[in-house]
Design a protein around this motif. Sequence first.
Motif, PDB file in Angstrom:
ATOM      1  N   THR A  94     -44.685 -65.964  -2.170  1.00  0.00           N
ATOM      2  CA  THR A  94     -43.880 -64.824  -1.747  1.00  0.00           C
ATOM      3  C   THR A  94     -43.616 -63.847  -2.890  1.00  0.00           C
ATOM      4  O   THR A  94     -43.082 -64.216  -3.933  1.00  0.00           O
ATOM      5  CB  THR A  94     -42.531 -65.299  -1.175  1.00  0.00           C
ATOM      6  N   ASN A  95     -44.015 -62.613  -2.667  1.00  0.00           N
ATOM      7  CA  ASN A  95     -43.641 -61.520  -3.554  1.00  0.00           C
ATOM      8  C   ASN A  95     -42.462 -60.821  -2.888  1.00  0.00           C
ATOM      9  O   ASN A  95     -42.593 -60.245  -1.815  1.00  0.00           O
ATOM     10  CB  ASN A  95     -44.820 -60.546  -3.705  1.00  0.00           C
ATOM     11  N   ARG A  96     -41.299 -60.886  -3.496  1.00  0.00           N
ATOM     12  CA  ARG A  96     -40.089 -60.403  -2.831  1.00  0.00           C
ATOM     13  C   ARG A  96     -40.142 -58.912  -2.513  1.00  0.00           C
ATOM     14  O   ARG A  96     -39.457 -58.441  -1.613  1.00  0.00           O
ATOM     15  CB  ARG A  96     -38.863 -60.733  -3.687  1.00  0.00           C
ATOM     16  N   SER A  97     -40.952 -58.185  -3.230  1.00  0.00           N
ATOM     17  CA  SER A  97     -41.030 -56.743  -2.972  1.00  0.00           C
ATOM     18  C   SER A  97     -41.712 -56.439  -1.645  1.00  0.00           C
ATOM     19  O   SER A  97     -41.487 -55.386  -1.056  1.00  0.00           O
ATOM     20  CB  SER A  97     -41.787 -56.043  -4.117  1.00  0.00           C
ATOM     21  N   ASP A  98     -42.573 -57.348  -1.165  1.00  0.00           N
ATOM     22  CA  ASP A  98     -43.244 -57.101   0.115  1.00  0.00           C
ATOM     23  C   ASP A  98     -42.753 -58.045   1.203  1.00  0.00           C
ATOM     24  O   ASP A  98     -43.401 -58.228   2.229  1.00  0.00           O
ATOM     25  CB  ASP A  98     -44.764 -57.213  -0.031  1.00  0.00           C
ATOM     26  N   LEU A  99     -41.581 -58.643   0.996  1.00  0.00           N
ATOM     27  CA  LEU A  99     -41.052 -59.617   1.943  1.00  0.00           C
ATOM     28  C   LEU A  99     -40.803 -59.002   3.318  1.00  0.00           C
ATOM     29  O   LEU A  99     -41.049 -59.636   4.346  1.00  0.00           O
ATOM     30  CB  LEU A  99     -39.749 -60.217   1.401  1.00  0.00           C
ATOM     31  N   TRP A 100     -40.327 -57.759   3.335  1.00  0.00           N
ATOM     32  CA  TRP A 100     -40.058 -57.065   4.600  1.00  0.00           C
ATOM     33  C   TRP A 100     -41.326 -56.984   5.457  1.00  0.00           C
ATOM     34  O   TRP A 100     -41.317 -57.299   6.639  1.00  0.00           O
ATOM     35  CB  TRP A 100     -39.514 -55.678   4.281  1.00  0.00           C
ATOM     36  N   ILE A 101     -42.442 -56.589   4.814  1.00  0.00           N
ATOM     37  CA  ILE A 101     -43.715 -56.462   5.517  1.00  0.00           C
ATOM     38  C   ILE A 101     -44.246 -57.827   5.920  1.00  0.00           C
ATOM     39  O   ILE A 101     -44.737 -58.021   7.043  1.00  0.00           O
ATOM     40  CB  ILE A 101     -44.757 -55.728   4.646  1.00  0.00           C
ATOM     41  N   ARG A 102     -44.152 -58.796   5.023  1.00  0.00           N
ATOM     42  CA  ARG A 102     -44.638 -60.142   5.317  1.00  0.00           C
ATOM     43  C   ARG A 102     -43.903 -60.751   6.500  1.00  0.00           C
ATOM     44  O   ARG A 102     -44.484 -61.427   7.353  1.00  0.00           O
ATOM     45  CB  ARG A 102     -44.456 -61.060   4.103  1.00  0.00           C
ATOM     46  N   CYS A 103     -42.600 -60.523   6.548  1.00  0.00           N
ATOM     47  CA  CYS A 103     -41.791 -61.057   7.637  1.00  0.00           C
ATOM     48  C   CYS A 103     -42.219 -60.435   8.965  1.00  0.00           C
ATOM     49  O   CYS A 103     -42.385 -61.137   9.974  1.00  0.00           O
ATOM     50  CB  CYS A 103     -40.314 -60.789   7.360  1.00  0.00           C
ATOM     51  N   ALA A 104     -42.424 -59.116   8.967  1.00  0.00           N
ATOM     52  CA  ALA A 104     -42.864 -58.429  10.184  1.00  0.00           C
ATOM     53  C   ALA A 104     -44.236 -58.933  10.617  1.00  0.00           C
ATOM     54  O   ALA A 104     -44.477 -59.202  11.811  1.00  0.00           O
ATOM     55  CB  ALA A 104     -42.899 -56.924   9.949  1.00  0.00           C
ATOM     56  N   GLU A 105     -45.159 -59.077   9.679  1.00  0.00           N
ATOM     57  CA  GLU A 105     -46.501 -59.556   9.996  1.00  0.00           C
ATOM     58  C   GLU A 105     -46.458 -60.980  10.541  1.00  0.00           C
ATOM     59  O   GLU A 105     -47.207 -61.327  11.471  1.00  0.00           O
ATOM     60  CB  GLU A 105     -47.376 -59.497   8.748  1.00  0.00           C
ATOM     61  N   ASN A 106     -45.583 -61.800   9.978  1.00  0.00           N
ATOM     62  CA  ASN A 106     -45.444 -63.179  10.448  1.00  0.00           C
ATOM     63  C   ASN A 106     -44.989 -63.224  11.908  1.00  0.00           C
ATOM     64  O   ASN A 106     -45.529 -63.970  12.725  1.00  0.00           O
ATOM     65  CB  ASN A 106     -44.446 -63.923   9.564  1.00  0.00           C
ATOM     66  N   HIS A 107     -44.010 -62.385  12.247  1.00  0.00           N
ATOM     67  CA  HIS A 107     -43.511 -62.356  13.620  1.00  0.00           C
ATOM     68  C   HIS A 107     -44.597 -61.874  14.589  1.00  0.00           C
ATOM     69  O   HIS A 107     -44.753 -62.431  15.683  1.00  0.00           O
ATOM     70  CB  HIS A 107     -42.292 -61.443  13.728  1.00  0.00           C
ATOM     71  N   ILE A 108     -45.323 -60.855  14.184  1.00  0.00           N
ATOM     72  CA  ILE A 108     -46.397 -60.327  15.031  1.00  0.00           C
ATOM     73  C   ILE A 108     -47.468 -61.391  15.249  1.00  0.00           C
ATOM     74  O   ILE A 108     -47.950 -61.592  16.375  1.00  0.00           O
ATOM     75  CB  ILE A 108     -47.005 -59.060  14.396  1.00  0.00           C
ATOM     76  N   ASN A 109     -47.842 -62.084  14.182  1.00  0.00           N
ATOM     77  CA  ASN A 109     -48.851 -63.144  14.290  1.00  0.00           C
ATOM     78  C   ASN A 109     -48.364 -64.294  15.173  1.00  0.00           C
ATOM     79  O   ASN A 109     -49.142 -64.869  15.946  1.00  0.00           O
ATOM     80  CB  ASN A 109     -49.217 -63.673  12.903  1.00  0.00           C
ATOM     81  N   ASN A 110     -47.075 -64.636  15.042  1.00  0.00           N
ATOM     82  CA  ASN A 110     -46.518 -65.708  15.869  1.00  0.00           C
ATOM     83  C   ASN A 110     -46.594 -65.355  17.352  1.00  0.00           C
ATOM     84  O   ASN A 110     -46.955 -66.188  18.185  1.00  0.00           O
ATOM     85  CB  ASN A 110     -45.062 -65.975  15.482  1.00  0.00           C
ATOM     86  N   ILE A 111     -46.238 -64.123  17.673  1.00  0.00           N
ATOM     87  CA  ILE A 111     -46.289 -63.687  19.074  1.00  0.00           C
ATOM     88  C   ILE A 111     -47.727 -63.665  19.577  1.00  0.00           C
ATOM     89  O   ILE A 111     -48.024 -64.129  20.683  1.00  0.00           O
ATOM     90  CB  ILE A 111     -45.638 -62.303  19.242  1.00  0.00           C
ATOM     91  N   GLN A 112     -48.642 -63.148  18.753  1.00  0.00           N
ATOM     92  CA  GLN A 112     -50.045 -63.064  19.157  1.00  0.00           C
ATOM     93  C   GLN A 112     -50.633 -64.451  19.402  1.00  0.00           C
ATOM     94  O   GLN A 112     -51.305 -64.676  20.424  1.00  0.00           O
ATOM     95  CB  GLN A 112     -50.860 -62.351  18.077  1.00  0.00           C
ATOM     96  N   SER A 113     -50.362 -65.394  18.519  1.00  0.00           N
ATOM     97  CA  SER A 113     -50.900 -66.741  18.704  1.00  0.00           C
ATOM     98  C   SER A 113     -50.274 -67.427  19.912  1.00  0.00           C
ATOM     99  O   SER A 113     -50.925 -68.204  20.614  1.00  0.00           O
ATOM    100  CB  SER A 113     -50.677 -67.590  17.443  1.00  0.00           C
ATOM    101  N   THR A 114     -49.004 -67.116  20.182  1.00  0.00           N
ATOM    102  CA  THR A 114     -48.336 -67.663  21.365  1.00  0.00           C
ATOM    103  C   THR A 114     -48.978 -67.135  22.632  1.00  0.00           C
ATOM    104  O   THR A 114     -49.232 -67.889  23.589  1.00  0.00           O
ATOM    105  CB  THR A 114     -46.834 -67.314  21.334  1.00  0.00           C
ATOM    106  N   VAL A 115     -49.256 -65.839  22.667  1.00  0.00           N
ATOM    107  CA  VAL A 115     -49.936 -65.230  23.822  1.00  0.00           C
ATOM    108  C   VAL A 115     -51.281 -65.907  24.068  1.00  0.00           C
ATOM    109  O   VAL A 115     -51.663 -66.174  25.215  1.00  0.00           O
ATOM    110  CB  VAL A 115     -50.117 -63.713  23.602  1.00  0.00           C
ATOM    111  N   GLU A 116     -52.002 -66.207  23.002  1.00  0.00           N
ATOM    112  CA  GLU A 116     -53.325 -66.813  23.124  1.00  0.00           C
ATOM    113  C   GLU A 116     -53.260 -68.264  23.617  1.00  0.00           C
ATOM    114  O   GLU A 116     -54.203 -68.767  24.221  1.00  0.00           O
ATOM    115  CB  GLU A 116     -54.043 -66.755  21.774  1.00  0.00           C
ATOM    116  N   MET A 117     -52.131 -68.943  23.359  1.00  0.00           N
ATOM    117  CA  MET A 117     -52.018 -70.355  23.727  1.00  0.00           C
ATOM    118  C   MET A 117     -51.594 -70.581  25.172  1.00  0.00           C
ATOM    119  O   MET A 117     -51.768 -71.670  25.706  1.00  0.00           O
ATOM    120  CB  MET A 117     -51.026 -71.067  22.796  1.00  0.00           C
ATOM    121  N   VAL A 118     -51.005 -69.566  25.804  1.00  0.00           N
ATOM    122  CA  VAL A 118     -50.460 -69.740  27.157  1.00  0.00           C
ATOM    123  C   VAL A 118     -51.316 -68.976  28.164  1.00  0.00           C
ATOM    124  O   VAL A 118     -51.531 -67.767  28.017  1.00  0.00           O
ATOM    125  CB  VAL A 118     -49.002 -69.253  27.230  1.00  0.00           C
TER     126      VAL A 118
END
Length: 284
Positions: A94-118
Amino acid sequence: MDNPNPILQLKNKISELTATQRKVADYIIKNPVDVAFLTVDQLAGIVGTSTTTIMRLTFSLGYSGYTEFQRGLQEILKNRADPNTRLAANLKDTNRSDLWIRCAENHINNIQSTVEMVSGETLSKVLDMIVSADRIYCTGVRSGLPIAQCLTYGLNRLLGNCDLVHADHFEWTERVHNYTSSDLVIATSFPRYARKVFEYVKMARENNAQVISITDSYSSPLAKYSDFILPCNVGSVAFHNSVIAPMFVADYIISAVAIKVPEKTKQRLNKLDSILKETNYHLT
C-alpha cells in the motif's frame, strides 16, 4: 510437514509436474477456498482427472495424502482470514498517497467479480422465493449485520413480512422450531464465519425453512444448509471484510422485488407515506 504452505509448494514445484498434475495444481492455486472443502472425488470431477493423479500430486509434495494436504490448505486460509494477518499483508503493497484510488478500484473489482459469480437464473429463483415467502428472517453479525439490516428495512417496506434476527442473541432459539417451509431465512456471513449464524441457519433448515445465503463462496459452511448461495467478493485494502459487494447484492434484491411486484409495492409505499405525512415525520 516442514513447509506448511501447500500453495507455495505447488508454485515452486509446478515446473516438475506432469501436464495432468499441472492442471490440478493450477486449479488449486486459483481456487484454494473451494478446494479446501472439496473431497478428492469432487476435485477430480471438476478438473477432469483421476483421484490417483491427485493423490500422486500430494505424495510428491511430501504429504501422506489428500487429507493432510487439505488440512494444510485450510490452515493457510484460516490464517489469511485473521484481521492482523490481512492487514500486515496489505500494508506491504500500500502506497498511502494512492489509497483513495486503490480503495475505489477494490470496490469496483469486488462488485464486478460478484456479478460474474451469480447467474441470472439463480437471481430469478431467489426473487421468486422472496416474494412467495410468508415470513422472511434476515440475519447476520459483525460485517454481515449491515447487510441484514438493509434487507430487513427494504423488504419490510415493500412486503411487510420481514424481521431482523440477531443470531448472537438467543431469542431465535425459542421461535425457530415454529418455522415452516413457507418461511425464508436470508443469512449473511463471511470469514471468519460466525458460529451462531451457522447454528441458526442449520436449525432453520432442519425445521423446513428455505435458506438464501449471502457469503463469500460456494464452499462457505452455510452452503450445506442453503437452497441458494449468492457469493460476494469481500476483500478489502486493509484488514476487514468489505461490505460494498454484498450491499450491492442487497440493494439489487430490494430493487428487483419492487419491480417484480409493482402493484403490491405501490400500495405498501402509499400507505407508509400517508402515515409519515400524518405524523409529520419529515422536516420537508
